[in-house]
Motif scaffolding. Structure first.
Motif, PDB file in Angstrom:
ATOM      1  N   SER A  18      17.518   0.039   1.885  1.00 20.19           N
ATOM      2  CA  SER A  18      16.858   1.331   1.681  1.00 20.19           C
ATOM      3  C   SER A  18      16.306   1.442   0.267  1.00 20.19           C
ATOM      4  O   SER A  18      15.175   1.917   0.059  1.00 20.19           O
ATOM      5  CB  SER A  18      17.845   2.478   1.952  1.00 20.19           C
ATOM      6  N   ALA A  19      17.096   0.987  -0.713  1.00 21.77           N
ATOM      7  CA  ALA A  19      16.653   1.043  -2.108  1.00 21.77           C
ATOM      8  C   ALA A  19      15.426   0.166  -2.327  1.00 21.77           C
ATOM      9  O   ALA A  19      14.479   0.543  -3.030  1.00 21.77           O
ATOM     10  CB  ALA A  19      17.776   0.619  -3.035  1.00 21.77           C
ATOM     11  N   GLU A  20      15.421  -1.025  -1.717  1.00 19.11           N
ATOM     12  CA  GLU A  20      14.281  -1.935  -1.860  1.00 19.11           C
ATOM     13  C   GLU A  20      13.011  -1.321  -1.277  1.00 19.11           C
ATOM     14  O   GLU A  20      11.924  -1.413  -1.868  1.00 19.11           O
ATOM     15  CB  GLU A  20      14.592  -3.261  -1.163  1.00 19.11           C
ATOM     16  N   LEU A  21      13.140  -0.692  -0.118  1.00 18.70           N
ATOM     17  CA  LEU A  21      11.964  -0.107   0.527  1.00 18.70           C
ATOM     18  C   LEU A  21      11.473   1.132  -0.220  1.00 18.70           C
ATOM     19  O   LEU A  21      10.272   1.383  -0.296  1.00 18.70           O
ATOM     20  CB  LEU A  21      12.289   0.227   1.985  1.00 18.70           C
ATOM     21  N   ARG A  22      12.403   1.909  -0.785  1.00 18.56           N
ATOM     22  CA  ARG A  22      11.974   3.061  -1.594  1.00 18.56           C
ATOM     23  C   ARG A  22      11.253   2.586  -2.846  1.00 18.56           C
ATOM     24  O   ARG A  22      10.275   3.195  -3.276  1.00 18.56           O
ATOM     25  CB  ARG A  22      13.181   3.921  -1.968  1.00 18.56           C
ATOM     26  N   ALA A  23      11.738   1.478  -3.435  1.00 17.94           N
ATOM     27  CA  ALA A  23      11.086   0.929  -4.615  1.00 17.94           C
ATOM     28  C   ALA A  23       9.673   0.449  -4.288  1.00 17.94           C
ATOM     29  O   ALA A  23       8.806   0.413  -5.169  1.00 17.94           O
ATOM     30  CB  ALA A  23      11.909  -0.227  -5.184  1.00 17.94           C
ATOM     31  N   ALA A  24       9.448   0.108  -3.014  1.00 16.33           N
ATOM     32  CA  ALA A  24       8.118  -0.316  -2.569  1.00 16.33           C
ATOM     33  C   ALA A  24       7.213   0.876  -2.262  1.00 16.33           C
ATOM     34  O   ALA A  24       6.062   0.697  -1.845  1.00 16.33           O
ATOM     35  CB  ALA A  24       8.245  -1.210  -1.338  1.00 16.33           C
ATOM     36  N   GLY A  25       7.746   2.098  -2.440  1.00 20.58           N
ATOM     37  CA  GLY A  25       6.936   3.295  -2.251  1.00 20.58           C
ATOM     38  C   GLY A  25       7.047   3.934  -0.887  1.00 20.58           C
ATOM     39  O   GLY A  25       6.231   4.784  -0.531  1.00 20.58           O
ATOM     40  N   LEU A  26       8.089   3.552  -0.117  1.00 23.75           N
ATOM     41  CA  LEU A  26       8.256   4.101   1.222  1.00 23.75           C
ATOM     42  C   LEU A  26       9.296   5.220   1.227  1.00 23.75           C
ATOM     43  O   LEU A  26      10.216   5.230   0.410  1.00 23.75           O
ATOM     44  CB  LEU A  26       8.683   2.996   2.196  1.00 23.75           C
ATOM     45  N   ASP A  27       9.164   6.129   2.149  1.00 24.21           N
ATOM     46  CA  ASP A  27      10.131   7.198   2.396  1.00 24.21           C
ATOM     47  C   ASP A  27      11.096   6.661   3.453  1.00 24.21           C
ATOM     48  O   ASP A  27      10.668   6.299   4.548  1.00 24.21           O
ATOM     49  CB  ASP A  27       9.395   8.435   2.898  1.00 24.21           C
ATOM     50  N   VAL A  28      12.388   6.589   3.137  1.00 23.56           N
ATOM     51  CA  VAL A  28      13.340   5.887   3.997  1.00 23.56           C
ATOM     52  C   VAL A  28      14.391   6.830   4.575  1.00 23.56           C
ATOM     53  O   VAL A  28      15.053   7.571   3.847  1.00 23.56           O
ATOM     54  CB  VAL A  28      14.054   4.755   3.225  1.00 23.56           C
ATOM     55  N   ASP A  29      14.535   6.794   5.910  1.00 19.10           N
ATOM     56  CA  ASP A  29      15.674   7.392   6.590  1.00 19.10           C
ATOM     57  C   ASP A  29      16.614   6.254   6.965  1.00 19.10           C
ATOM     58  O   ASP A  29      16.178   5.111   7.169  1.00 19.10           O
ATOM     59  CB  ASP A  29      15.230   8.121   7.858  1.00 19.10           C
ATOM     60  N   ALA A  30      17.909   6.537   7.082  1.00 13.13           N
ATOM     61  CA  ALA A  30      18.863   5.483   7.403  1.00 13.13           C
ATOM     62  C   ALA A  30      19.919   5.987   8.369  1.00 13.13           C
ATOM     63  O   ALA A  30      20.247   7.175   8.389  1.00 13.13           O
ATOM     64  CB  ALA A  30      19.523   4.951   6.128  1.00 13.13           C
ATOM     65  N   ALA A  31      20.439   5.073   9.178  1.00 11.78           N
ATOM     66  CA  ALA A  31      21.492   5.402  10.142  1.00 11.78           C
ATOM     67  C   ALA A  31      22.385   4.174  10.328  1.00 11.78           C
ATOM     68  O   ALA A  31      21.913   3.041  10.209  1.00 11.78           O
ATOM     69  CB  ALA A  31      20.883   5.818  11.480  1.00 11.78           C
ATOM     70  N   PRO A  32      23.687   4.391  10.650  1.00 12.41           N
ATOM     71  CA  PRO A  32      24.611   3.263  10.817  1.00 12.41           C
ATOM     72  C   PRO A  32      24.701   2.751  12.250  1.00 12.41           C
ATOM     73  O   PRO A  32      25.351   1.739  12.500  1.00 12.41           O
ATOM     74  CB  PRO A  32      25.951   3.857  10.375  1.00 12.41           C
ATOM     75  N   ASP A  33      24.072   3.456  13.184  1.00 13.54           N
ATOM     76  CA  ASP A  33      24.201   3.056  14.588  1.00 13.54           C
ATOM     77  C   ASP A  33      23.009   3.558  15.402  1.00 13.54           C
ATOM     78  O   ASP A  33      22.145   4.275  14.900  1.00 13.54           O
ATOM     79  CB  ASP A  33      25.514   3.578  15.188  1.00 13.54           C
TER      80      ASP A  33
END
Length: 222
Positions: A18-33
């Motif tokens: 998630s951190a890598e994709l945000r650093a690339a300028g993306l808005d990131v949602d995340a889920a564990p399952d």
């Protein structure tokens, strides 16, 4: 800002991706399952989804296959430790668009996700508007009543996040998650400090309203 979803049960890897994709300028949602992802995917406008194959509630290819049969077209990248040819083929046959074997380089993951996002054509409009406020995301310009404003990178990010969710109460924790890195303390006052600066630059009448017990809402001028 283009929005993507990361579905990974390993918390350390989920945070790192998630951190890598945000650093690339993306808005990131995340889920564990799968269940957590499904709830967000049904209400979102994601341009790409990164799925770990084996999740606590099942193999993600089964979920993607069912969604594809329902007409779901969001690009999917599968992450997996399974590197056999049969596993890669199964991923594609069940609706995957790309397949990355663990361990992988974060830079490669980000590049593949960006490619899938461009392919999807899904994302926020390049220009966001609310009342007399206009934000050109491509040019990184903000105008209020036609007057060009000067915002810092963080001020722009926070205002963009609120603009994309106009008339919705946005919790401070959500703003921190999407506009700061993962080590920022969600109980700190960093959001309040930036909001105060943005309000001052936007001038009257006020557009950013405090929602007691919730966070902030970009609404009608008051």
């Amino acid at each position: 800002m283009t929005r993507v979803m990361v579905v990974e049960d390993d918390e350390d890897l989920r945070v790192a991706v998630s951190a890598e994709l945000r650093a690339a300028g993306l808005d990131v949602d995340a889920a564990p399952d799968i269940a957590g992802a499904d709830a967000q995917l049904n209400s979102g406008d994601h341009a790409c989804v990164v799925f770990d194959r084996m999740l606590p509630d099942g193999d993600a290819i089964g979920y993607v296959h069912r969604r594809r049969q329902q007409g779901w077209s969001v690009p999917v990248l599968f992450l997996t430790a399974r590197d056999a040819l049969a596993d890669r083929v199964a991923g594609f046959e069940h609706g995957g668009d790309d397949y990355l074997v663990k361990p992988f380089a974060m830079a490669e993951l980000a590049a593949r996700v960006m490619t899938l996002c461009r392919r999807s054509g899904v994302g926020r409009p390049s220009v966001l508007r609310h009342a007399d406020l206009e934000m050109d995301c491509a040019r990184r310009e903000v105008r209020r009543a036609g007057v060009l404003l000067t915002l810092s990178v963080k001020e722009f990010a926070v205002l963009e996040y609120l603009l994309a969710r106009a008339e919705t109460a946005v919790p401070r924790a959500d703003i921190i998650e999407h506009c700061w890195d993962e080590v920022t303390d969600p109980t700190s006052n960093v959001v309040d400090v930036v909001i105060k600066r943005v309000r001052r630059k936007l001038r009257e009448p006020e557009l950013i309203h405090t929602v007691r017990g919730r966070g902030y809402r970009l609404g009608a001028p008051s």
